[in-house]
Design a protein around this motif. Structure first.
Motif, PDB file in Angstrom:
ATOM      1  N   ASP A  87       0.328  -1.061   0.041  1.00  0.00           N
ATOM      2  CA  ASP A  87      -0.179   0.010   0.233  1.00  0.00           C
ATOM      3  C   ASP A  87       0.649   1.741   0.543  1.00  0.00           C
ATOM      4  O   ASP A  87       0.031   2.440   0.207  1.00  0.00           O
ATOM      5  N   PHE A  88       2.140   0.720   0.090  1.00  0.00           N
ATOM      6  CA  PHE A  88       3.122   2.262   0.246  1.00  0.00           C
ATOM      7  C   PHE A  88       3.071   3.377  -1.265  1.00  0.00           C
ATOM      8  O   PHE A  88       3.283   2.550  -2.325  1.00  0.00           O
ATOM      9  N   GLU A  89       2.434   4.476  -1.359  1.00  0.00           N
ATOM     10  CA  GLU A  89       2.858   5.101  -2.432  1.00  0.00           C
ATOM     11  C   GLU A  89       4.129   5.863  -2.548  1.00  0.00           C
ATOM     12  O   GLU A  89       4.217   6.608  -3.940  1.00  0.00           O
ATOM     13  N   GLY A  90       4.441   6.206  -1.483  1.00  0.00           N
ATOM     14  CA  GLY A  90       6.034   7.082  -1.801  1.00  0.00           C
ATOM     15  C   GLY A  90       5.963   7.806  -0.841  1.00  0.00           C
ATOM     16  O   GLY A  90       5.190   7.967   0.099  1.00  0.00           O
ATOM     17  N   ALA A  91       7.652   7.984  -0.347  1.00  0.00           N
ATOM     18  CA  ALA A  91       7.772   8.971   0.851  1.00  0.00           C
ATOM     19  C   ALA A  91       6.874  10.660   0.774  1.00  0.00           C
ATOM     20  O   ALA A  91       6.711  11.186  -0.463  1.00  0.00           O
ATOM     21  N   GLY A  92       6.349  10.710   1.876  1.00  0.00           N
ATOM     22  CA  GLY A  92       4.990  11.547   2.166  1.00  0.00           C
ATOM     23  C   GLY A  92       3.619  11.371   2.051  1.00  0.00           C
ATOM     24  O   GLY A  92       3.217  12.439   2.528  1.00  0.00           O
ATOM     25  N   VAL A  93       3.699  10.540   1.694  1.00  0.00           N
ATOM     26  CA  VAL A  93       2.412  10.429   1.155  1.00  0.00           C
ATOM     27  C   VAL A  93       1.636   9.594   2.015  1.00  0.00           C
ATOM     28  O   VAL A  93       2.034   8.860   2.696  1.00  0.00           O
TER      29      VAL A  93
END
Length: 579
Positions: A549-555
């Protein structure tokens, strides 16, 4: 002579001579070959190679044998005078006790869009075979998840076409239409079956239709080129596109990959509403639309057949006179149909249930994963667990197309549409389901509430557990350079992939965990109290595992907890009047 007197010939129990006629919904007395027979489809005749049927027992009706199904035991015979045990899916002659709530059958149906789930119908095995023959199916061309699962959330794409096939439909609008996606609903049913969301997608929404591998009639595959910035309804029918292309377009638009699709045309509305004896709708003013042929006075009305079709097609007589106004009307109609289908008036009527089975299987085209009564029954039983008060109808948030002087199309509302899509993708209810709300509140209160350690004191090892390659290093750089979490390190890949991102920490690291959760937008359920690990400096550290589910640093990884302000929604259990 009455029925019982007529049935005493040859010492035959008259109960064994009563057969359910699907054309009338009534039980009829079937006598020997000299008597007229009903129009119920007969069991298939055995092939020459098959063994001859066993001799008829005294309790079987003359001229009729009990059909056998391979792999399934024949229904047990009974002695004269013993209570009759109805065949599976068949109602006995006498009123039966009410079934448990969990076993109630829910037949879903869609008018202008398309949904009918036939959950167990037929008087005997041969009638099930007859219903199977009614069902039309086409390939999903790899666009689906491979079919719904009983232990997961369910996403069904429901499509109503504007194809004018069928008796009396040629006079409506474009008689030569190839069958575009005139009405489309993405039906999401939660994993625990406590709630569902029916998301309408406007036909005039501007989208990008992707390239679509499509199975041709001869079995070969052809890739139909995609088109950019076109109306959503062209994802079906245009250039030979099939429902699988609409499925791909929905995935591109929402990020949600449907499990199955169902398609119906104008006839579905007419036949299904007639099958249940009409549905009750409410209008808040007099309606007169010559285009759809709808004419209703203010108040409540029971509509079916042609009048029901006119109701779901009208747009000029309601709201602002456009497609979005018609969507609201269709949602009202479907809510009314849902209430009628769940009512005892329908569930306890053999006639209506059989009419629904016939109408539903004839009205539908489904994907190849749903091409039998058995599969539709399994899906129907899953959906039957849902309470209509927790079924929410909503519409994809849109705004007028800013590039047009004469407003004819719409585009996504970028401030609210992504949140709506995320709620569906993350299985978040649009209704306040008490049990879910209590569990989430408890998790948040126990794990997120409290003091937070300074970012400089947070020690964490980062693992990639299913995110895009390089995500661990990207997150490390972001935490160290932008958030001040300097005591962090990249620990490589996790031993096994995870669907959701997690943060494991020891009890004395709770303050650090709350700080990191705040920075990354982790929910309480993502925080896993456990044990610490030793980092490269030999100090205790937390473990952050980046999931799929991780979509990017800071998201942020926290799904929205409620629908954004101003998003239109209604629930299926409430009666609303068209305005």
């Amino acid at each position: 002579m009455d029925a019982q007197g007529r049935g005493r010939a040859d010492d035959i129990d008259p109960a064994d001579q009563w057969v359910l006629n699907p054309n009338t919904g009534e039980y009829e007395l079937r006598l020997g070959s000299s008597a007229p027979q009903s129009g119920v489809p007969s069991p298939r005749k055995p092939r020459p190679s098959e063994a001859a049927p066993p001799a008829r027992s005294r309790s079987e009706a003359p001229g009729r044998s009990r059909p056998e199904t391979p792999g399934r035991a024949a229904p047990p015979r009974r002695r004269r005078g013993a209570p009759e045990e109805p065949l599976p899916g068949r109602r006995g002659r006498r009123p039966a006790k009410k079934a448990a709530k969990g076993r109630k059958v829910l037949l879903w149906t869609g008018g202008a869009m398309a949904f009918v789930l036939v959950a167990g119908a037929g008087a005997a095995y041969f009638y099930i075979e007859h219903l199977n023959d009614n069902i039309a199916s086409v390939s999903d061309d790899g666009a689906s998840t491979g079919g719904f699962s009983k232990d997961k959330a369910i996403n069904i794409l429901l499509i109503g076409t504007d194809k004018r096939t069928g008796k009396g439909n040629g006079s409506y609008g474009d008689a030569g239409s190839v069958g575009h996606a005139d009405t489309t609903i993405l039906l999401h049913v939660s994993k625990d079956r406590s709630n569902a969301t029916a998301l309408s997608i406007p036909r005039d929404l501007i989208v990008d239709v992707p390239d679509c591998p499509t199975t041709q009639e001869d079995g070969t595959q052809k890739i139909i080129p995609g088109t950019q910035q076109v109306r959503f309804n062209t994802s079906l029918g245009q250039d030979g596109r099939t429902p699988s292309c609409t499925m791909r377009t929905v995935t591109e638009l929402t990020g949600v990959k449907p499990d199955n699709f169902m398609v119906a045309d104008f006839n579905a509305v007419k036949t299904l509403t007639s099958a249940v004896g009409g549905v009750e709708v409410c209008v808040g003013k007099d309606l007169d639309d010559p285009d759809s042929h709808l004419k209703l006075s203010k108040g409540t009305h029971t509509i079916e057949g042609e009048q029901a079709l006119a109701f779901v097609r009208t747009r000029h007589a309601v709201g602002f006179g456009g497609d979005l106004s018609r969507i609201g009307l269709q949602q009202q109609f479907l809510s009314a149909l849902m209430r009628k289908l769940k009512s005892n008036d329908t569930l306890t009527s053999p006639s209506k249930m059989l009419d629904l089975a016939e109408a539903g299987t004839k009205a539908l085209t489904v994907d190849s994963q749903l091409d039998s009564i058995g599969k539709l029954k399994d899906l129907g039983l899953e959906l039957g667990k849902l309470n209509t008060e927790n079924l929410t109808f909503t519409t994809t948030p849109v705004i007028d197309n800013p590039t047009e002087k004469v407003k004819a199309t719409v585009v996504l509302n970028d401030s609210t549409a992504p949140q709506v899509f995320d709620m569906i993708k993350n299985d978040v209810s649009f209704t306040a389901v008490k049990e879910r709300k209590k569990k989430e509140a408890a998790a948040v209160a126990a794990r997120l509430k409290g003091t937070k350690a300074p970012a400089s004191e947070v020690r964490v090892r980062i693992l990639n557990g299913g995110a895009v390659a390089g995500s661990a290093q990207e997150t490390l750089s972001w935490l160290q350079n932008e958030e001040g979490v300097t005591k962090s390190e990249n620990a490589g890949n996790a031993p096994a992939p995870l669907a959701k991102t997690t943060l494991e920490y020891a009890p004395d690291q709770a303050g650090q965990a709350r700080r990191l959760a705040d920075l990354m937008g982790l929910s309480g359920s993502a925080m896993k109290p456990g044990e610490s690990v030793t980092n490269d400096q030999g100090l205790p550290a937390m473990t952050l595992t980046l999931g799929k589910d991780f979509e990017g640093a800071g998201v942020s990884l926290t799904a929205p907890a409620k629908a954004p302000e101003g998003v239109q929604k209604s629930t299926a259990d409430k009666v609303e009047c068209a305005k």
